[in-house]
Motif scaffolding. Structure first.
Motif, short mmCIF file in Angstrom:
data_model
loop_
_atom_site.label_atom_id
_atom_site.label_comp_id
_atom_site.label_asym_id
_atom_site.label_seq_id
_atom_site.Cartn_x
_atom_site.Cartn_y
_atom_site.Cartn_z
N ALA A 129 0.84 -1.19 0.00
CA ALA A 129 0.00 0.00 0.00
C ALA A 129 0.87 1.24 0.00
O ALA A 129 1.97 1.24 0.57
N LEU A 130 0.38 2.29 -0.65
CA LEU A 130 1.10 3.56 -0.68
C LEU A 130 1.03 4.20 0.71
O LEU A 130 -0.05 4.40 1.27
N GLU A 131 2.21 4.52 1.25
CA GLU A 131 2.31 5.15 2.56
C GLU A 131 2.71 6.61 2.38
O GLU A 131 3.63 6.89 1.60
N PRO A 181 -6.66 9.91 -6.88
CA PRO A 181 -5.81 10.85 -6.16
C PRO A 181 -5.61 10.43 -4.71
O PRO A 181 -6.51 9.90 -4.09
N HIS A 182 -4.42 10.73 -4.20
CA HIS A 182 -3.96 10.13 -2.94
C HIS A 182 -4.21 11.03 -1.74
O HIS A 182 -3.84 12.20 -1.72
N ASN A 183 -4.85 10.45 -0.73
CA ASN A 183 -5.06 11.08 0.56
C ASN A 183 -4.03 10.50 1.53
O ASN A 183 -3.99 9.28 1.69
N PRO A 184 -3.17 11.31 2.16
CA PRO A 184 -3.29 12.75 2.36
C PRO A 184 -2.42 13.63 1.47
O PRO A 184 -2.51 14.84 1.59
N THR A 185 -1.57 13.07 0.61
CA THR A 185 -0.55 13.90 -0.05
C THR A 185 -1.08 14.71 -1.22
O THR A 185 -0.45 15.68 -1.64
N GLY A 186 -2.22 14.29 -1.82
CA GLY A 186 -2.73 14.96 -3.00
C GLY A 186 -2.06 14.53 -4.29
O GLY A 186 -2.33 15.10 -5.35
N THR A 187 -1.20 13.52 -4.22
CA THR A 187 -0.53 13.01 -5.42
C THR A 187 -1.53 12.32 -6.35
O THR A 187 -2.40 11.57 -5.88
N VAL A 188 -1.41 12.57 -7.65
CA VAL A 188 -2.19 11.88 -8.66
C VAL A 188 -1.22 11.05 -9.49
O VAL A 188 -0.29 11.61 -10.09
N LEU A 189 -1.41 9.76 -9.51
CA LEU A 189 -0.50 8.89 -10.28
C LEU A 189 -0.62 9.21 -11.77
O LEU A 189 -1.71 9.37 -12.30
N THR A 190 0.54 9.29 -12.42
CA THR A 190 0.58 9.64 -13.84
C THR A 190 0.27 8.42 -14.69
O THR A 190 0.39 7.27 -14.23
N PRO A 191 -0.10 8.62 -15.95
CA PRO A 191 -0.30 7.47 -16.84
C PRO A 191 0.93 6.56 -16.91
O PRO A 191 0.79 5.33 -16.97
N ALA A 192 2.13 7.15 -16.90
CA ALA A 192 3.34 6.33 -16.95
C ALA A 192 3.51 5.50 -15.68
O ALA A 192 3.88 4.31 -15.74
N TYR A 214 -11.60 10.41 -4.95
CA TYR A 214 -11.36 11.80 -5.34
C TYR A 214 -11.20 11.93 -6.86
O TYR A 214 -10.57 12.88 -7.34
N GLU A 215 -11.78 11.01 -7.61
CA GLU A 215 -11.57 10.97 -9.06
C GLU A 215 -11.95 12.27 -9.76
O GLU A 215 -11.37 12.61 -10.79
N HIS A 216 -12.93 13.00 -9.24
CA HIS A 216 -13.37 14.24 -9.89
C HIS A 216 -12.73 15.47 -9.26
O HIS A 216 -13.15 16.60 -9.56
N LEU A 217 -11.72 15.27 -8.43
CA LEU A 217 -11.01 16.40 -7.81
C LEU A 217 -9.54 16.33 -8.18
O LEU A 217 -8.66 16.19 -7.33
N GLY A 326 -4.50 16.89 -6.42
CA GLY A 326 -5.88 16.44 -6.31
C GLY A 326 -6.29 16.32 -4.85
O GLY A 326 -5.55 16.69 -3.95
N THR A 327 -7.50 15.79 -4.62
CA THR A 327 -8.17 15.65 -3.31
C THR A 327 -8.57 17.01 -2.77
O THR A 327 -8.57 18.00 -3.50
N TYR A 328 -8.97 17.05 -1.47
CA TYR A 328 -9.13 18.37 -0.88
C TYR A 328 -8.34 18.52 0.40
O TYR A 328 -8.78 19.07 1.40
N PHE A 329 -7.07 18.06 0.31
CA PHE A 329 -6.14 18.17 1.42
C PHE A 329 -4.81 18.77 0.95
O PHE A 329 -4.36 18.50 -0.16
#
Length: 395
Positions: A129-131, A181-192, A214-217, A326-329
């Protein structure tokens, strides 16, 4: 035994299951109680302070009055919502799902995560899991008797180390648990990045559970579901929910989309958790998912402006700010303020300036990686954020 005594255990064994012994009251409950007791602005827990579209609230009222959903809805979810979820996946991502066999409605995304992990894991299985990870992930992995293997996202960019991910896979690895999109960092994984993860999952025959609430944020670029990549649809359980997209977090309407065999497995666990939930709200969310593109665009633009307002204010107050994609954090580092412990900082913050935030270290196994990080929610009214920024300048 006196009236105030606790009952004794003949085996002296603790009452709480040892798998959950490490999980006490959540940090969200602690900080929200602190906000309430001190009258502070709560930028900790991720819920909006305004309701979603009035027409969707009215749709729920109409469903109640019409007697739709007031009794047990169907176990998989009402047909109208399952059809709307399938249409949403096709509309935004070109993914085709059969609403009768490939969609399951849950009590929010939290139950979807729990049901998926309880269904798909055996004791001893490893889960990467992403930490930092949302706190329910660790608890659900523990309840399944599995072993969590963190892939740490590190400041300042919080990108996944794909070589480290490959090295983390062992013969015991059963599942990848992703959040983008990743909670809590707000990272969105790129297509690559997603393509590399997909390639590894296919190569090692891994299941994947993706939390995409958070797909729409997404404020820069767009959201790409992992299930849309080659070889992934048949091995991916995609999770989302209505709470974050439509600002009705208390309705607890979530869902999974997956192939029939995976849906059947998750449903086997889910039926013994809540069985069913949110009857009238399911009909309302079916209508919400059909809202025009302008709703999604305006919602995203509004949150992007609030992100920038709070990010600029935090920077002015002296924090190092990691502006989210992304996200709202927003994640910040408190080191520039001379602080060394984010948890102690957050516990003292209400008394110092009347604002509540969440320490990121509670989302890490490697506490040192997030020791000085603090998370702030910007899904609040503009005037509330402006007042919070004003108060934070006292720091």
């Amino acid at each position: 035994m006196t009236a105030m005594s606790a009952p004794a255990s003949s085996s002296n064994r603790p009452f709480l299951n040892r798998r959950l012994a490490a999980f006490g009251t959540t940090i969200f409950a602690e900080m929200s109680a602190l906000a309430s007791s001190t009258g502070s602005i709560n930028l900790g827990q991720g819920f909006p302070d305004t309701d979603g579209p009035a027409e969707i609230a009215e749709a729920a009222v109409r469903a109640i009055r019409d007697g739709r959903g007031n009794q047990y809805p169907p176990g998989p979810g009402v047909p109208e919502l399952r059809t709307a979820i399938a249409a949403h996946q096709q509309r935004f991502y070109g993914l085709g799902y059969d609403p009768d066999t490939e969609v399951l409605v849950t009590a929010g995304a939290t139950e979807a995560i729990a049901a998926a992990l309880l269904a798909l894991l055996e004791p001893g299985d490893e889960v990467i899991a992403l930490e930092p990870f949302y706190d329910s992930y660790a608890a659900c992995i523990a309840m399944a008797g599995a072993v969590r293997v963190p892939l740490t996202l590190r400041a300042p960019d919080f990108r996944p180390d794909l070589d480290a991910l490959r090295d983390a896979v062992t013969p015991r690895t059963r599942l990848l648990l992703l959040n983008t999109p990743h909670n809590p960092t707000g990272t969105v994984l790129t297509p690559a990045e997603l393509a590399a993860i997909a390639e590894l999952a296919v190569e090692r025959d891994l299941l994947v559970v993706t939390d995409e609430v958070y797909e729409h944020l997404v404020f820069e670029g767009g959201h790409t579901p992992l299930a849309s990549l080659p070889g992934m649809r048949e091995r991916t359980v995609t999770i989302s929910s209505a709470g974050k997209t439509f600002s009705f977090t208390g309705w607890k309407v979530g869902w999974i989309t997956a192939p029939p065999a995976l849906v059947s497995a998750v449903r086997s666990a889910k039926q013994f958790l809540t069985y069913v939930s949110s009857g009238p709200f399911q009909y309302a969310i079916a209508e919400a998912l059909a809202l025009p593109d302008s709703y999604y665009d305006d919602f995203r633009a509004d949150l992007a402006a609030k992100r920038d307002l709070l990010a600029d204010g935090l920077a002015d107050a002296g924090f190092e700010v990691f502006r989210p994609q992304g996200t709202y954090f927003i994640t910040t580092d408190v080191s520039p303020l001379g602080e060394k412990d984010g948890l102690a900082f957050c516990r003292a913050l209400p008394a110092r300036c009347g604002v509540v935030a969440i320490p990121n270290q509670v989302f890490y196994d490697d506490k040192s990686a997030g020791a000085t990080q603090v998370r702030w929610a910007f899904c609040k009214r503009t005037d509330v954020l402006q007042e919070a920024v004003h108060r934070l300048r006292q720091l």
